[in-house]
Scaffold this motif. Structure first.
Motif, short mmCIF file in Angstrom:
data_model
loop_
_atom_site.label_atom_id
_atom_site.label_comp_id
_atom_site.label_asym_id
_atom_site.label_seq_id
_atom_site.Cartn_x
_atom_site.Cartn_y
_atom_site.Cartn_z
N HIS A 91 0.83 -1.20 0.00
CA HIS A 91 0.00 0.00 0.00
C HIS A 91 0.87 1.25 0.00
O HIS A 91 0.61 2.21 -0.74
N ALA A 92 1.90 1.26 0.83
CA ALA A 92 2.79 2.42 0.89
C ALA A 92 3.53 2.61 -0.43
O ALA A 92 3.75 3.75 -0.89
N ARG A 93 3.91 1.52 -1.06
CA ARG A 93 4.63 1.59 -2.33
C ARG A 93 3.75 2.22 -3.41
O ARG A 93 4.21 3.07 -4.17
N LEU A 121 -2.76 -10.53 -3.06
CA LEU A 121 -2.91 -9.32 -3.87
C LEU A 121 -1.62 -8.49 -3.82
O LEU A 121 -1.18 -7.97 -4.85
N ALA A 122 -1.03 -8.37 -2.65
CA ALA A 122 0.22 -7.63 -2.53
C ALA A 122 1.30 -8.27 -3.40
O ALA A 122 2.07 -7.57 -4.08
N ALA A 123 1.36 -9.59 -3.39
CA ALA A 123 2.35 -10.29 -4.21
C ALA A 123 2.10 -10.04 -5.70
O ALA A 123 3.05 -9.81 -6.48
N VAL A 146 -8.09 -1.57 -2.83
CA VAL A 146 -8.48 -2.90 -2.35
C VAL A 146 -7.62 -3.35 -1.18
O VAL A 146 -8.11 -3.97 -0.23
N ILE A 147 -6.33 -3.03 -1.22
CA ILE A 147 -5.48 -3.38 -0.07
C ILE A 147 -5.96 -2.63 1.17
O ILE A 147 -6.07 -3.21 2.26
N ALA A 148 -6.26 -1.34 1.01
CA ALA A 148 -6.75 -0.56 2.15
C ALA A 148 -8.07 -1.12 2.67
O ALA A 148 -8.28 -1.23 3.89
N ALA A 197 -3.60 1.24 6.90
CA ALA A 197 -2.96 1.17 5.59
C ALA A 197 -2.07 2.41 5.43
O ALA A 197 -2.51 3.44 4.92
N PRO A 198 -0.82 2.34 5.87
CA PRO A 198 0.06 3.52 5.84
C PRO A 198 0.43 3.93 4.43
O PRO A 198 0.57 3.09 3.54
#
Length: 549
Positions: free
Chosen positions: A431-433, A495-497, A533-535, A545-546
């Motif tokens: 999320h930060a990326r 999802l992050a992957a 979606v990650i958030a 979600a930073p």
């Protein structure tokens, strides 16, 4: 195109084929589903509908699948449909159909993932409910995280959910608690069956601050009981609030006694023919409903049992209009399942009205060795101990990442790492990326704008990411239906992957001497949709979600 939309198209194509072949459409289901195949070479989605209905319709499944595949190939958004094995359908979407999900996600924003799968359900979800005689321990911490997450996914799926904490403020444990406080206030040894720990000294001192005359009062024990219980509950409520766990209701067991609800419940059960007298006691014939033995409601001394309170509490919930009662109990409560289910059936409720989830133990580890003692509670690890060791986000994520029936070894070394080995760090970093990419885009005037060309998202990494985004509402619905919020955590990691692979292989922003292309714009939409979606996934787990890490 979402999986739900594609499933409707598959069913529509099947109906058309049935009509063309003169087959009985009555054998077709009202709904069907599609799944992501494990091997991407087999297409974007798979369906076994031909295998499901062919025998009932008197048709050859592979021939039926061929007809459905031909109809699907003519459908907007479907690039091709192939047949595999005895009649499986492998379906590939065209790029625009896959990529348009980014626009849907961004348009929905924080509401993306919400669905109506539990619409009309009015549920009471009870969890934690630790005795108000001490701080919340590690097992209660697990329910504080998982119960709150379950409430969130059920609400996101359309259910009306009341989260409830049952305060066991009646019975012998409260008497022992009060006696322990009074003893410490007098600087006397802890009585037999009493409670120990620094928190007892703290609460005893706080009682005296509120009621300086308490030690000299004739009703000293009652004062320490009333004020001490209030202080302990305030401590528990503050701890839960700091942890991000919300309860709509704190329900007092004592109120059941005060309002005469135990008498009402037992009278109702007696009229239903399930109560009898024996050995000077009043019993509920729970063996009629599969329990291993009948249970005492009032003992031979005329005192109500805890089981009688359970009966009254169950009836109270039903009288408040809840059609679904979910109890989340600790690992030491396996023996309660049969008797609790018997209560539900004795009141005449349908199977499934009550659900009991049993959670397993949490072991806190450092350097691979268990941590057993709390500085404050003395003989247990508490919620605050865990949070102090790993933080709120990591604690909540770690405790919701696993199914309730699995024991958790919560390793402090792992959950405090700033690396991809730490699952919550891995998801939050994604999320930060993405947030960093969006900031860079704004600084370079590479805005995503109000529209994009979804047909440009043809790279396999782009398609994989788009399909993963489309799965989120179904994941939430399954997590709610199966009472398994850990599905959301595992989805977030997948999802992050998928995003990390996408950004590695697909450049989003141009180099300084290049122009921002329409492909880059489409990728920016896809990245921003992934951020949403990650958030949303983390929010359903009560995790932040930073935007920077």
């Amino acid at each position: 195109m979402t999986p739900e939309t594609l499933a409707e198209k598959v069913l529509s194509a099947t109906r058309t084929v049935f009509a063309d072949l003169g087959l009985d459409t009555a054998v077709l289901p009202d709904k069907t589903a599609v799944e992501r195949p494990r091997n991407p070479e087999h297409g974007d989605y798979a369906s076994n509908i031909a295998l499901q209905v062919a025998k009932k319709a008197g048709a050859n499944p592979r021939e039926l699948a061929a007809g459905i595949a031909a109809k699907l190939a003519e459908t907007d958004g479907v690039s091709k449909a192939d047949i595999a094995g005895p009649g499986f359908l492998n379906i590939t979407l065209d790029a625009a159909a896959a990529g348009e999900i980014a626009g849907r996600v961004i348009a929905a924003g924080t509401a993306y993932g919400y669905n109506t799968s539990m619409e009309g359900v009015n549920a009471n979800l009870e969890f934690v409910s630790a005795n108000p005689t001490g701080p919340i321990h590690a097992g209660g911490t697990r329910w504080a995280a998982m119960g709150d997450a379950l409430a969130r996914v059920m609400r996101a799926s359309g259910a009306k959910v009341t989260s409830e904490y049952y305060v066991n403020d009646a019975g012998a444990q409260i008497d022992h608690f009060a006696a322990s406080l009074l003893a410490r206030a007098k600087d006397e040894p802890t009585p037999e069956n009493g409670y120990v720990g620094a928190y007892i000294d703290e609460i005893a001192a706080d009682v005296l601050k509120r009621r300086p005359e308490a030690l000299e009062a004739d009703d000293a024990l009652d004062i320490f009981r009333t004020v001490g219980l209030e202080l302990m509950l305030d401590d528990i409520k503050a701890t839960l609030a700091d942890f991000g766990t919300h309860f709509d209701v704190f329900f007092s067991e004592k109120s059941l006694h005060d309002k005469g609800e135990l008498e009402v419940a037992v009278d109702r059960l007696a009229k239903l023919g399930h109560v009898y007298e024996a050995d000077g006691a009043t019993w509920l014939r729970t063996t009629t409903f599969g329990d291993d033995k009948d249970r005492v409601l009032k003992n031979s001394k005329g005192a109500w049992t805890y089981f009688a309170s359970d009966c009254a509490y169950y009836l109270d919930k039903r009288e408040r209009g809840f059609g679904k009662l979910v109890f989340m109990l600790g690992a030491d409560h396996h023996g309660y399942v049969g008797r609790m289910q018997a209560i539900s059936q004795a009141f005449g409720d349908e199977p499934g009205t009550m659900e009991i989830l049993i959670g397993q133990f949490v072991n806190l580890l450092r350097d691979g060795e268990p941590i057993r003692l709390s500085k404050r509670a003395g003989n247990v690890v508490t919620l605050n101990d865990i949070v102090d060791a790993v933080g709120i986000d990591a604690t909540r994520y770690a405790l919701t990442r696993y199914s309730a029936d699995s024991t958790i070894d919560l390793d402090i070394d792992l959950w405090t790492k700033h690396s991809s080995d730490n699952p919550v760090y891995y998801v939050q970093y994604a999320h930060a990326r993405i947030s960093g990419v969006l900031r860079n885009a704004a600084e370079r005037s590479a805005e995503r704008g109000g529209a994009y060309d979804a047909s440009l998202l043809t790279h396999p990494r782009e398609v994989d990411l788009a399909l993963a985004l489309a799965e989120f509402p179904a994941v939430v619905a399954a997590a709610a239906d199966l009472r398994e919020p850990h599905r959301v955590a595992r989805y977030a990691e997948d999802l992050a992957a998928a995003y990390h692979r996408f950004q590695h292989d697909c450049r989003i922003l141009p180099y300084p001497d290049e122009e921002f292309t329409e492909t880059g714009r489409a990728r920016l939409w896809l990245a921003d949709a992934t951020r949403v979606v990650i958030a949303n996934s983390l929010a359903m787990l009560g995790v932040s979600a930073p935007e920077r890490m």
